[in-house]
Design a protein around this motif. Structure first.
Motif, PDB file in Angstrom:
ATOM      1  N   TYR A   1       0.801  -1.733  -0.113  1.00 23.74           N
ATOM      2  CA  TYR A   1      -0.499  -0.051  -0.173  1.00 23.74           C
ATOM      3  C   TYR A   1       1.212   1.178   0.093  1.00 23.74           C
ATOM      4  O   TYR A   1       1.672   1.521   0.669  1.00 23.74           O
ATOM      5  CB  TYR A   1      -0.749   0.071   1.114  1.00 23.74           C
ATOM      6  N   PRO A   2       0.539   2.769  -0.984  1.00 22.87           N
ATOM      7  CA  PRO A   2       1.759   3.135  -1.078  1.00 22.87           C
ATOM      8  C   PRO A   2       0.696   4.385  -0.078  1.00 22.87           C
ATOM      9  O   PRO A   2       0.281   5.372   0.001  1.00 22.87           O
ATOM     10  CB  PRO A   2       1.332   4.218  -2.101  1.00 22.87           C
ATOM     11  N   LEU A   3       2.002   4.717   1.326  1.00 19.61           N
ATOM     12  CA  LEU A   3       1.053   5.092   2.214  1.00 19.61           C
ATOM     13  C   LEU A   3       2.075   6.807   2.002  1.00 19.61           C
ATOM     14  O   LEU A   3       3.064   6.883   2.040  1.00 19.61           O
ATOM     15  CB  LEU A   3       0.856   5.121   3.419  1.00 19.61           C
TER      16      LEU A   3
ATOM     17  N   ASN B   1     -19.644  13.642 -11.128  1.00 22.00           N
ATOM     18  CA  ASN B   1     -18.150  13.327 -10.090  1.00 22.00           C
ATOM     19  C   ASN B   1     -18.920  11.752 -10.013  1.00 22.00           C
ATOM     20  O   ASN B   1     -20.348  11.262  -9.147  1.00 22.00           O
ATOM     21  CB  ASN B   1     -18.039  13.633  -9.062  1.00 22.00           C
ATOM     22  N   VAL B   2     -18.175  10.624  -9.448  1.00 18.77           N
ATOM     23  CA  VAL B   2     -18.582   8.882  -9.607  1.00 18.77           C
ATOM     24  C   VAL B   2     -17.592   8.487  -8.585  1.00 18.77           C
ATOM     25  O   VAL B   2     -16.503   8.864  -8.676  1.00 18.77           O
ATOM     26  CB  VAL B   2     -18.263   8.658 -10.646  1.00 18.77           C
ATOM     27  N   ALA B   3     -17.656   9.213  -7.494  1.00 14.86           N
ATOM     28  CA  ALA B   3     -17.437   8.719  -6.195  1.00 14.86           C
ATOM     29  C   ALA B   3     -18.413   7.817  -5.373  1.00 14.86           C
ATOM     30  O   ALA B   3     -19.631   8.188  -5.214  1.00 14.86           O
ATOM     31  CB  ALA B   3     -16.800   9.496  -5.629  1.00 14.86           C
ATOM     32  N   ASP B   4     -18.159   7.200  -4.206  1.00 11.26           N
ATOM     33  CA  ASP B   4     -19.012   6.428  -3.240  1.00 11.26           C
ATOM     34  C   ASP B   4     -19.188   7.748  -2.206  1.00 11.26           C
ATOM     35  O   ASP B   4     -20.287   7.305  -1.157  1.00 11.26           O
ATOM     36  CB  ASP B   4     -18.341   5.418  -2.436  1.00 11.26           C
ATOM     37  N   GLY B   5     -18.874   8.756  -2.138  1.00 11.33           N
ATOM     38  CA  GLY B   5     -19.733   9.290  -1.225  1.00 11.33           C
ATOM     39  C   GLY B   5     -19.245   9.560   0.022  1.00 11.33           C
ATOM     40  O   GLY B   5     -19.392  10.319   1.175  1.00 11.33           O
ATOM     41  N   ALA B   6     -17.927   8.675   0.417  1.00 10.20           N
ATOM     42  CA  ALA B   6     -17.415   8.893   1.570  1.00 10.20           C
ATOM     43  C   ALA B   6     -16.458   8.503   1.995  1.00 10.20           C
ATOM     44  O   ALA B   6     -15.191   7.736   2.163  1.00 10.20           O
ATOM     45  CB  ALA B   6     -18.098   7.337   2.714  1.00 10.20           C
ATOM     46  N   PRO B   7     -15.770   9.882   1.871  1.00  8.45           N
ATOM     47  CA  PRO B   7     -13.991  10.702   1.539  1.00  8.45           C
ATOM     48  C   PRO B   7     -14.003   9.576   2.415  1.00  8.45           C
ATOM     49  O   PRO B   7     -14.778   9.832   3.611  1.00  8.45           O
ATOM     50  CB  PRO B   7     -14.171  11.739   1.440  1.00  8.45           C
ATOM     51  N   LEU B   8     -12.391   9.033   3.256  1.00  6.02           N
ATOM     52  CA  LEU B   8     -12.188   8.517   4.751  1.00  6.02           C
ATOM     53  C   LEU B   8     -10.076   9.068   4.380  1.00  6.02           C
ATOM     54  O   LEU B   8      -9.537   9.284   3.218  1.00  6.02           O
ATOM     55  CB  LEU B   8     -12.199   7.119   4.466  1.00  6.02           C
ATOM     56  N   LYS B   9     -10.038   9.382   5.271  1.00  8.81           N
ATOM     57  CA  LYS B   9      -8.331   9.730   6.043  1.00  8.81           C
ATOM     58  C   LYS B   9      -7.931   8.430   6.222  1.00  8.81           C
ATOM     59  O   LYS B   9      -7.953   7.412   6.347  1.00  8.81           O
ATOM     60  CB  LYS B   9      -8.198  10.725   7.411  1.00  8.81           C
ATOM     61  N   THR B  10      -7.009   8.202   5.009  1.00  5.27           N
ATOM     62  CA  THR B  10      -6.840   6.845   4.693  1.00  5.27           C
ATOM     63  C   THR B  10      -5.750   6.373   6.235  1.00  5.27           C
ATOM     64  O   THR B  10      -5.955   5.134   5.669  1.00  5.27           O
ATOM     65  CB  THR B  10      -5.130   7.491   3.619  1.00  5.27           C
ATOM     66  N   LYS B  11      -5.075   7.518   6.780  1.00  3.86           N
ATOM     67  CA  LYS B  11      -5.192   6.062   8.108  1.00  3.86           C
ATOM     68  C   LYS B  11      -5.957   5.704   9.006  1.00  3.86           C
ATOM     69  O   LYS B  11      -5.917   5.050   9.735  1.00  3.86           O
ATOM     70  CB  LYS B  11      -4.396   7.588   8.972  1.00  3.86           C
ATOM     71  N   ASP B  12      -7.198   6.688   8.440  1.00  3.65           N
ATOM     72  CA  ASP B  12      -8.463   5.942   9.191  1.00  3.65           C
ATOM     73  C   ASP B  12      -9.290   4.733   8.798  1.00  3.65           C
ATOM     74  O   ASP B  12      -9.475   3.685   9.451  1.00  3.65           O
ATOM     75  CB  ASP B  12      -9.732   7.415   9.023  1.00  3.65           C
TER      76      ASP B  12
ATOM     77  N   PHE C   1      -2.182  -6.810   9.873  1.00  5.25           N
ATOM     78  CA  PHE C   1      -1.023  -6.898   8.262  1.00  5.25           C
ATOM     79  C   PHE C   1       0.042  -5.316   9.237  1.00  5.25           C
ATOM     80  O   PHE C   1      -0.790  -4.694  10.634  1.00  5.25           O
ATOM     81  CB  PHE C   1      -1.264  -6.281   8.160  1.00  5.25           C
ATOM     82  N   PRO C   2       0.978  -5.214   8.962  1.00  4.70           N
ATOM     83  CA  PRO C   2       1.941  -4.122  10.046  1.00  4.70           C
ATOM     84  C   PRO C   2       1.697  -2.786   9.304  1.00  4.70           C
ATOM     85  O   PRO C   2       1.261  -2.830   8.571  1.00  4.70           O
ATOM     86  CB  PRO C   2       3.260  -4.133   9.872  1.00  4.70           C
ATOM     87  N   TYR C   3       1.775  -1.927  10.027  1.00  2.00           N
ATOM     88  CA  TYR C   3       1.165  -0.116   9.512  1.00  2.00           C
ATOM     89  C   TYR C   3       2.041  -0.266   8.605  1.00  2.00           C
ATOM     90  O   TYR C   3       3.284  -0.337   9.053  1.00  2.00           O
ATOM     91  CB  TYR C   3       0.735   1.206  10.308  1.00  2.00           C
ATOM     92  N   PRO C   4       1.647   0.067   8.181  1.00  2.00           N
ATOM     93  CA  PRO C   4       2.204   0.605   6.105  1.00  2.00           C
ATOM     94  C   PRO C   4       3.445   1.729   6.315  1.00  2.00           C
ATOM     95  O   PRO C   4       3.245   2.498   6.904  1.00  2.00           O
ATOM     96  CB  PRO C   4       1.545   0.729   5.302  1.00  2.00           C
ATOM     97  N   THR C   5       4.680   1.485   6.244  1.00  2.00           N
ATOM     98  CA  THR C   5       5.668   2.532   5.767  1.00  2.00           C
ATOM     99  C   THR C   5       4.993   3.952   4.971  1.00  2.00           C
ATOM    100  O   THR C   5       5.240   3.677   4.218  1.00  2.00           O
ATOM    101  CB  THR C   5       7.177   2.391   5.212  1.00  2.00           C
ATOM    102  N   SER C   6       5.317   5.269   6.190  1.00  2.00           N
ATOM    103  CA  SER C   6       5.091   6.183   5.201  1.00  2.00           C
ATOM    104  C   SER C   6       6.400   6.462   4.535  1.00  2.00           C
ATOM    105  O   SER C   6       7.405   6.606   4.884  1.00  2.00           O
ATOM    106  CB  SER C   6       4.344   7.188   5.800  1.00  2.00           C
TER     107      SER C   6
END
Length: 290
Positions: free
Chosen positions: A182-184, A219-230, A241-246
């Motif tokens: 995952y690209p964090l 706009n075509v999106a699910d309408g539920a934006p999230l901060k990546t950390k959340d 899984f381990p928290y990915p390296t940022s």
């Protein structure tokens, strides 16, 4: 009977073709294209009408639209083509210019272009709608918007579907996190926006059958934006899984991760107003449940 062109048969339009096939040909017929003959052969083996077509080849485009002279709707999923690192923004628009030229006297009823929410280029976590300023962060985002503009100026009934990050049951943040790929960026403080491929295909399908003029952009999106950390923390509650390296914003930019550099919350209110609230895959819950 509506005659439809599915231009550029990648994952999205391949799934749409299956849906159209399942619906039967009573109300619609379609032809799907690919630049690769191998893919055309696979489409034909699946029972689709399929043709090899490269929109950079002007004479081939002319021949195609002579052969298929009664198409009414085009879904264009072909991305801007940057042949190499030295390709310019102008070079990437050749295909769209070819299409516009060939279609100038063609009796087309509707053209739908699969664009990206990356055209907004917001970086401060703000909400973006179809009326938000356009300031892409990359040449590819700029090329998408320039393609939209070329179509708007030349096609009467045109709609750009500005699509968020496409997910599926097989490919989504959960699968990337479990693989450790995952690209964090910036410790997950940036917002991410998604749309499941099945919901996206349903949007396109509904746009084919709408008996009114479409908005010029949706706009075509699910309408539920999230901060990546959340999103990551929610998935960690079930999966080990381990928290990915940022990495930093500058490192991500240097690595060419342009599609991940934005930081915006994509509003899908116009999508709901146009088609209704039918989105099945929202937020992170479906990734935990499936």
């Amino acid at each position: 009977m509506t005659k439809i062109l599915l231009l550029g048969g990648g994952n999205v339009l391949s799934l749409l073709a299956k849906k159209l096939q399942q619906e039967g040909t009573k109300n619609a017929q379609f032809v799907i294209t690919s630049r690769r003959q191998e893919q055309v052969n696979l489409f034909r083996a699946a029972g689709f009408t399929a043709e090899q077509l490269d929109i950079l080849n002007y004479s081939a485009l002319q021949d195609f639209f002579v052969k298929y002279s009664d198409l009414e709707i085009i879904i264009d999923s072909v991305p801007p083509i940057f042949a190499n690192q030295s390709s310019s923004l102008d070079d990437s628009l050749v295909g769209v210019r070819n299409l516009v030229s060939v279609l100038k006297d063609y009796p087309l009823k509707r053209l739908i272009y699969l664009s990206t929410t990356g055209v907004y280029g917001a970086v401060n976590g703000e909400v973006v709608s179809e009326d938000s300023p356009i300031k892409p962060l990359s040449d590819r985002g700029q090329a998408r918007f320039k393609s939209e503009e070329l179509y708007r100026q030349n096609i009467v009934n045109f709609c750009a579907l500005r699509i968020a990050g496409i997910t599926s049951n097989q490919h989504n943040p959960r699968t990337s996190l479990i693989r450790g790929s995952y690209p964090l960026i910036e410790n997950g403080e940036r917002y991410s926006n998604r749309i499941h491929i099945e919901d996206l295909v349903e949007v396109i399908f509904k746009s084919l059958n709408l008996n009114q003029e479409l908005p010029r952009a949706i706009n075509v999106a699910d309408g539920a934006p999230l901060k990546t950390k959340d999103l990551i923390i929610a998935l960690q509650s079930k999966y080990n899984f381990p928290y990915p390296t940022s990495i930093s914003y500058e490192d991500a930019k240097a690595l060419g991760m342009h599609t991940l550099l934005g930081n915006q919350q994509v509003s899908n209110q116009l999508l709901i107003n146009t088609f209704g609230d039918f989105i099945r895959y929202k937020g992170v819950d479906w990734m935990i449940e499936n």
